[in-house]
Design a protein around this motif. Sequence first.
Motif: not given
Length: 251
Positions: A60-77, A79-83, A227-231
């Motif tokens: 939907e975002l028009g993204l293509a190629g390897d590396g556009t989706l990263t699978l993590c052991p948890s949603y919290e991890e 989030r840490a990638m985004v942080a 605001l508190g520390p970053r994640p």
Amino acid sequence: MGKQSASTVSNDTVQLTINRSAGGDQLEVRLRASVPADVIATLGPAGTSSEMAGHYLAKELGLAGDGTLTLCPSYEEARAMVADGRATRLLVANAYHGISEFYMDPWLTLERAFVFDTPLYGLASRRRSPLPLQCTIVTHPAPIPLINQLIPPGYGVSTVGTAASTSAAAAQVAAGGADLALTTEPAARRYGLQFISPTRPIRMLWSVFVPIREDERLRLSTPEENLGPRPGDRQPWARTTLPAPKEPRDA
């Protein structure tokens, strides 16, 4: 000529170098080319509903190629990638019991939400493996209510264990850790399991979070330092028991 020196610090996203000389200091900034421009981080491993939703979002975002989706052991991890800048979007299923933390996170903001049906869910066992009448079942916590809907007549539930994802549940059954996995069709196929129950999808709402923009942060009534520390910098909260209120004394 004067003596020159350089100091460098870096992370997965950027490299900063300070070049010192008699003529003054210069700051050199280099973005790491290995970091893709747009990466979706979500729950893995391969075979989860989150992976399927991630592929849908990338399209939907028009993204293509390897590396556009990263699978993590948890949603919290994820989030840490985004942080820390290794991913640009966090994708979370709204059935996840901990999703409220992402909505309340002062360093994230909701970019979009969309409806996307999960792959087919069902109860799956190892092939050519006899089942007891009372089965041990492993599942991600979110779809537990499906167990009573899908368990075939004549079979019962001995215990229900939980796994980090539906794909992890399938892997546990494949390894002999339980009789049945409540899992998705892609995960069952990946780990060589067979469904012994009816299957059904789940109509799911998905939330996409991104780092908060500077203009959004400035609109917050709370100063940045509050605001508190970053994640990635958070420390576990200490649980405190408040004293019971004192009984009012007679006047």
